[in-house]
Design an enzyme around this catalytic site. Structure first.
Site, PDB file in Angstrom:
ATOM      1  N   ASP B 137      27.479 -30.941  18.080  1.00 36.33           N
ATOM      2  CA  ASP B 137      27.991 -30.028  17.072  1.00 36.33           C
ATOM      3  C   ASP B 137      28.501 -28.763  17.750  1.00 36.33           C
ATOM      4  O   ASP B 137      27.766 -28.116  18.495  1.00 36.33           O
ATOM      5  CB  ASP B 137      26.882 -29.692  16.065  1.00 36.33           C
ATOM      6  CG  ASP B 137      27.450 -29.141  14.776  1.00 36.33           C
ATOM      7  OD1 ASP B 137      28.636 -29.371  14.492  1.00 36.33           O
ATOM      8  OD2 ASP B 137      26.695 -28.476  14.041  1.00 36.33           O
ATOM      9  N   HIS B 144      33.259 -17.901  10.835  1.00 35.27           N
ATOM     10  CA  HIS B 144      31.828 -18.162  10.624  1.00 35.27           C
ATOM     11  C   HIS B 144      30.996 -17.490  11.720  1.00 35.27           C
ATOM     12  O   HIS B 144      30.024 -16.799  11.427  1.00 35.27           O
ATOM     13  CB  HIS B 144      31.568 -19.674  10.620  1.00 35.27           C
ATOM     14  CG  HIS B 144      30.121 -20.061  10.735  1.00 35.27           C
ATOM     15  ND1 HIS B 144      29.220 -19.908   9.703  1.00 35.27           N
ATOM     16  CD2 HIS B 144      29.414 -20.570  11.784  1.00 35.27           C
ATOM     17  CE1 HIS B 144      28.021 -20.320  10.103  1.00 35.27           C
ATOM     18  NE2 HIS B 144      28.108 -20.721  11.358  1.00 35.27           N
ATOM     19  N   GLU B 211      26.407 -26.524   5.740  1.00 32.89           N
ATOM     20  CA  GLU B 211      27.531 -26.018   6.530  1.00 32.89           C
ATOM     21  C   GLU B 211      28.705 -26.974   6.379  1.00 32.89           C
ATOM     22  O   GLU B 211      28.570 -28.177   6.623  1.00 32.89           O
ATOM     23  CB  GLU B 211      27.147 -25.899   8.018  1.00 32.89           C
ATOM     24  CG  GLU B 211      26.114 -24.816   8.291  1.00 32.89           C
ATOM     25  CD  GLU B 211      25.941 -24.516   9.785  1.00 32.89           C
ATOM     26  OE1 GLU B 211      26.260 -25.393  10.613  1.00 32.89           O
ATOM     27  OE2 GLU B 211      25.496 -23.402  10.106  1.00 32.89           O
ATOM     28  N   GLU B 213      31.823 -28.674   7.568  1.00 30.56           N
ATOM     29  CA  GLU B 213      32.413 -28.964   8.873  1.00 30.56           C
ATOM     30  C   GLU B 213      33.346 -30.171   8.797  1.00 30.56           C
ATOM     31  O   GLU B 213      33.277 -30.976   7.873  1.00 30.56           O
ATOM     32  CB  GLU B 213      31.323 -29.277   9.915  1.00 30.56           C
ATOM     33  CG  GLU B 213      30.327 -28.153  10.125  1.00 30.56           C
ATOM     34  CD  GLU B 213      29.500 -28.326  11.389  1.00 30.56           C
ATOM     35  OE1 GLU B 213      29.898 -29.120  12.271  1.00 30.56           O
ATOM     36  OE2 GLU B 213      28.445 -27.665  11.486  1.00 30.56           O
ATOM     37  N   ASP B 245      26.371 -30.075   7.857  1.00 37.53           N
ATOM     38  CA  ASP B 245      25.305 -29.815   8.825  1.00 37.53           C
ATOM     39  C   ASP B 245      24.214 -28.996   8.128  1.00 37.53           C
ATOM     40  O   ASP B 245      24.121 -27.781   8.293  1.00 37.53           O
ATOM     41  CB  ASP B 245      25.915 -29.044  10.002  1.00 37.53           C
ATOM     42  CG  ASP B 245      24.889 -28.658  11.047  1.00 37.53           C
ATOM     43  OD1 ASP B 245      23.870 -29.354  11.167  1.00 37.53           O
ATOM     44  OD2 ASP B 245      25.117 -27.643  11.737  1.00 37.53           O
ATOM     45  N   ARG B 249      17.416 -22.190   7.726  1.00 32.48           N
ATOM     46  CA  ARG B 249      17.637 -20.911   8.421  1.00 32.48           C
ATOM     47  C   ARG B 249      16.353 -20.230   8.876  1.00 32.48           C
ATOM     48  O   ARG B 249      16.343 -19.546   9.900  1.00 32.48           O
ATOM     49  CB  ARG B 249      18.421 -19.955   7.520  1.00 32.48           C
ATOM     50  CG  ARG B 249      19.784 -20.462   7.086  1.00 32.48           C
ATOM     51  CD  ARG B 249      20.693 -20.760   8.264  1.00 32.48           C
ATOM     52  NE  ARG B 249      22.016 -21.208   7.806  1.00 32.48           N
ATOM     53  CZ  ARG B 249      22.930 -21.712   8.614  1.00 32.48           C
ATOM     54  NH1 ARG B 249      22.686 -21.873   9.908  1.00 32.48           N
ATOM     55  NH2 ARG B 249      24.099 -22.093   8.137  1.00 32.48           N
ATOM     56  N   GLN B 252      15.077 -22.121  11.839  1.00 29.18           N
ATOM     57  CA  GLN B 252      15.995 -21.842  12.947  1.00 29.18           C
ATOM     58  C   GLN B 252      15.707 -20.489  13.596  1.00 29.18           C
ATOM     59  O   GLN B 252      15.681 -20.373  14.828  1.00 29.18           O
ATOM     60  CB  GLN B 252      17.433 -21.880  12.412  1.00 29.18           C
ATOM     61  CG  GLN B 252      18.516 -21.774  13.483  1.00 29.18           C
ATOM     62  CD  GLN B 252      19.928 -21.966  12.903  1.00 29.18           C
ATOM     63  OE1 GLN B 252      20.097 -22.200  11.711  1.00 29.18           O
ATOM     64  NE2 GLN B 252      20.930 -21.875  13.752  1.00 29.18           N
ATOM     65  N   LYS B 265      17.885 -28.373  12.260  1.00 28.20           N
ATOM     66  CA  LYS B 265      19.109 -29.153  12.066  1.00 28.20           C
ATOM     67  C   LYS B 265      18.862 -30.656  11.992  1.00 28.20           C
ATOM     68  O   LYS B 265      19.704 -31.384  11.467  1.00 28.20           O
ATOM     69  CB  LYS B 265      20.059 -28.903  13.258  1.00 28.20           C
ATOM     70  CG  LYS B 265      20.486 -27.451  13.425  1.00 28.20           C
ATOM     71  CD  LYS B 265      21.566 -27.065  12.449  1.00 28.20           C
ATOM     72  CE  LYS B 265      22.194 -25.721  12.810  1.00 28.20           C
ATOM     73  NZ  LYS B 265      23.329 -25.403  11.933  1.00 28.20           N
ATOM     74  N   THR B 269      22.049 -34.806   8.546  1.00 23.45           N
ATOM     75  CA  THR B 269      23.447 -34.378   8.672  1.00 23.45           C
ATOM     76  C   THR B 269      24.245 -35.422   7.906  1.00 23.45           C
ATOM     77  O   THR B 269      24.162 -36.615   8.202  1.00 23.45           O
ATOM     78  CB  THR B 269      23.888 -34.362  10.152  1.00 23.45           C
ATOM     79  OG1 THR B 269      23.044 -33.467  10.885  1.00 23.45           O
ATOM     80  CG2 THR B 269      25.336 -33.927  10.288  1.00 23.45           C
TER      81      THR B 269
END
Lengths: 433, 433
Positions: B137, B144, B211, B213, B245, B249, B252, B265, B269
């Protein structure tokens, strides 16, 4: 522990004693097909040939599964049978190799099978033992993390706040995992060739390093959204290999913020070819580094011995052919165990497949002679390492061969891994107009 | 561009016009075997059935390779045939679907084949289109990266020094990639439930995010130690999917130092099921975000248009069933293209396999309405997003469904991706004594 004796002559110094019986994938010049095998003394026992000649005739419980040795070029299908079956198959193979064992007719007295299935190791080409779907590299070597932290942030902030609470790790690149003996090409990458500018150039890595690690293969899958409880985690572990996580320190320093190491790691990761099963290592179970932080319940092993007492060495051989042992350490120098790594990895629901690989992170001891990578040994290039041929190193030069070895136990009953080795080739001369 | 007309009735608003013909893997209740297929209007054309009924009889060049549609449950073998063959096969399929096309006997006038091979999309179960070996990724969405940088470091240091010099990326977890429609379980992980203490607890993620993508599949392998030149990179790209994705948070923020995102993550996905081939997107080629930093030669595309003008939206549907479009952006909002990502990824020698997946990173536009994740939209939880049913969100709640859509072109000749969708399920209630 009294050592088991085989009717096959085995050098008492062999790492592949009857107590070991690690599994791997071989081929030979005569038969280029990939076959599962075990290592015993100076031989590989070709399990494809052994199975085809009814070697498992006396193990009826395994007969429905014999195809795992007949039609497979990796150990994934054997691994997927689960730890109870690994124990049975390995125990049976031990028994047919045992002096005065219960089944002399199967192998010891079966001249034609012996000559067909026992292949001198020096005639075997070794291959990756598993099809590796995903690879994760952890950072559980506390002394390594501390030493590196001191280099970059000083002793007061050497360890990040999260370090003692969870096994820090990152997703590695499965495609770049190679078997011992595969040459490693020095990578090109973005580095600062002129330290006075702040502009990177594309150039061969100048700080090429190795990392001494233990690797562990997973044998039991887990589904998306389904954590593996710490109490179940050991049943998911197939066996162990040595692992060299080659690292490009200058590429890493520039690229790693904020998403972690990338091209600095994905140009090659070497593993030893023989998978030493969990059962073979169980006699050497021990505790790891004492964690002053009480683990959260999902990581709490309640004092269970889930680390292993494995003596590890790194040998550096220069182009001159002379070798120097540059590191002596032990696999128990880890703050988190593989069961803890697996429990943490899956606690949010990450799924696992059979054949997935976990790396421990660099295993350093506390002593100066026990630093598991050159970044630590050379203090990021400031201190030279003296080699026995009079040469000096901070990082690796082209033509250097790095070999990791690991062995448990004592003479006559060694449980060892064989070699995890790679030689550095010169970088490609990249020309782009 | 005049739109191509098919003898098959296709809604002019369909994303699967004759200009598209994306490839995917289907099964049905009647035939649970996985079959390659293309999407056309409201139908899937089952390529297994089409091939078995000699649908490719008029394409002799492809006949030696027909097994890629007969015996395969992924598109990897078709992808591995290379871009020239993709163009031929897709062009042929276009021609047999074309009104007044050159081969009416093959399909249009072949009633039995039509009824056997054309399956209404609503009867198709979609599967992962490729066997994915490795997944990377990237972080190429400049707006962003800037928005997130402002949140955590302020506007002066929003972008890291390396950001404009190389496509920053990290190795993702291939095992957790799922096809659109798969429920996503809210992960548990180490977070700070009590902000006054510095001790983490194991708890359900409180900052669950998505996210937006673009994903890209690789169709041509490369060997260890062998970089892919930027001029060759497009030949390695099979086609594109939408990618969500999902990100935790709070997990993370605690885990990511120093090795990058991990459990935040790897719990899921989502990708859209239909792979839109490079050839279908070529009419929409454009440039990306202008990079003020001149790229190093190995990343220099010399002005070539390697980005795509794809309108992207994110829709959030709450448990009430009401939907709100929370983001409108465009795929050209990237600082680095997929050829640049691939050239960078391999410059040190990282090998690629057919089926490897690259993610673009979150694609945000400059406008407030074009922010591609909730972290940006809610300013890390400080600002509420108002939804059309009167509800408000900072991050995702259980029962929320996030759907990404993407479409290029105009009515009658749309090239779209279909849905990339996932619904959030409640976290597991983990109990460990």
């Amino acid at each position: 522990m009294a050592s088991l004796q085989s009717w096959l002559e085995i050098d008492p110094k062999s790492q592949f004693s009857l107590h070991n019986l690690p599994f791997g994938i071989i081929s030979t010049a005569e038969d280029p097909q990939l076959h599962p095998a075990i290592a015993i003394g100076d031989y590989a026992l070709d399990l494809h040939v052994f199975t085809r000649h009814n070697g498992f005739a006396a193990l009826s419980i395994f007969q429905p599964y014999q195809a795992v040795f007949l039609s497979q070029s990796t150990l994934n299908h054997f691994a997927a049978l689960g730890r109870p079956m690994h124990k049975v198959v390995r125990g049976y193979l031990q028994s047919v190799l045992l002096k005065d064992g219960p089944f002399p007719g199967v192998f010891q007295e079966n001249e034609s099978l012996r000559s067909a299935a026992l292949i001198p190791l020096q005639r075997c080409q070794m291959h990756l033992p598993m099809r590796i779907n995903d690879y994760t590299d952890f950072y559980a070597g506390l002394h390594h993390a501390y030493n590196v932290g001191v280099l970059f942030r000083g002793p007061d902030n050497a360890l990040q706040p999260n370090y003692t609470h969870l096994p820090v790790g990152y997703h590695g690149r499965a495609s770049s995992i190679v078997v011992s003996g595969t040459p490693i090409r020095r990578p090109n990458g973005q580095i600062f060739t002129d330290p006075t500018t702040k502009t990177p150039a594309l150039a061969p890595c100048r700080k090429l390093d190795m990392e001494l690690e233990l690797g562990c293969f997973v044998c039991k899958p887990s589904a998306l959204g389904q954590p593996i409880a710490i109490s179940d985690a050991q049943e998911h572990l197939f066996g162990f290999v040595l692992l060299n996580d080659w690292s490009a320190r200058d590429i890493q320093a520039w690229e790693y913020v904020p998403l972690g190491p990338f091209n600095s790691k994905n140009f090659g990761t070497t593993i030893s070819p023989w998978v030493v099963l969990m059962d073979a290592l169980e006699p050497f179970a021990t505790t790891g580094i004492d964690n002053k932080v009480k683990p959260l319940p999902y990581l709490d092993e309640k004092g269970k011995e889930t680390h292993f007492d494995i003596n590890l060495t790194t040998t550096l051989t220069t182009a001159s052919g002379k070798s120097t042992t540059i590191c002596r350490t032990n696999a128990k120098n880890l703050l988190f165990s593989f069961p803890q790594m697996l429990a943490h990895h899956t606690v949010g629901g990450c799924p696992f497949n059979v054949g997935d690989l976990l790396g421990s992170g660099t295993i350093s001891g506390k002593e100066k002679s026990a630093k598991g990578c050159l970044l630590e040994q050379s203090e990021n290039g400031k201190v030279s390492i003296r080699l026995e041929d009079g040469e000096e190193r901070t990082f690796l030069q082209d033509g250097d061969t790095v070999m990791i070895n690991g062995v448990s136990g004592s003479e006559g009953s060694f449980v060892g891994f064989g070699n995890c080795s790679g030689r550095i080739e010169a970088a490609l001369d990249l020309e782009y107009d």
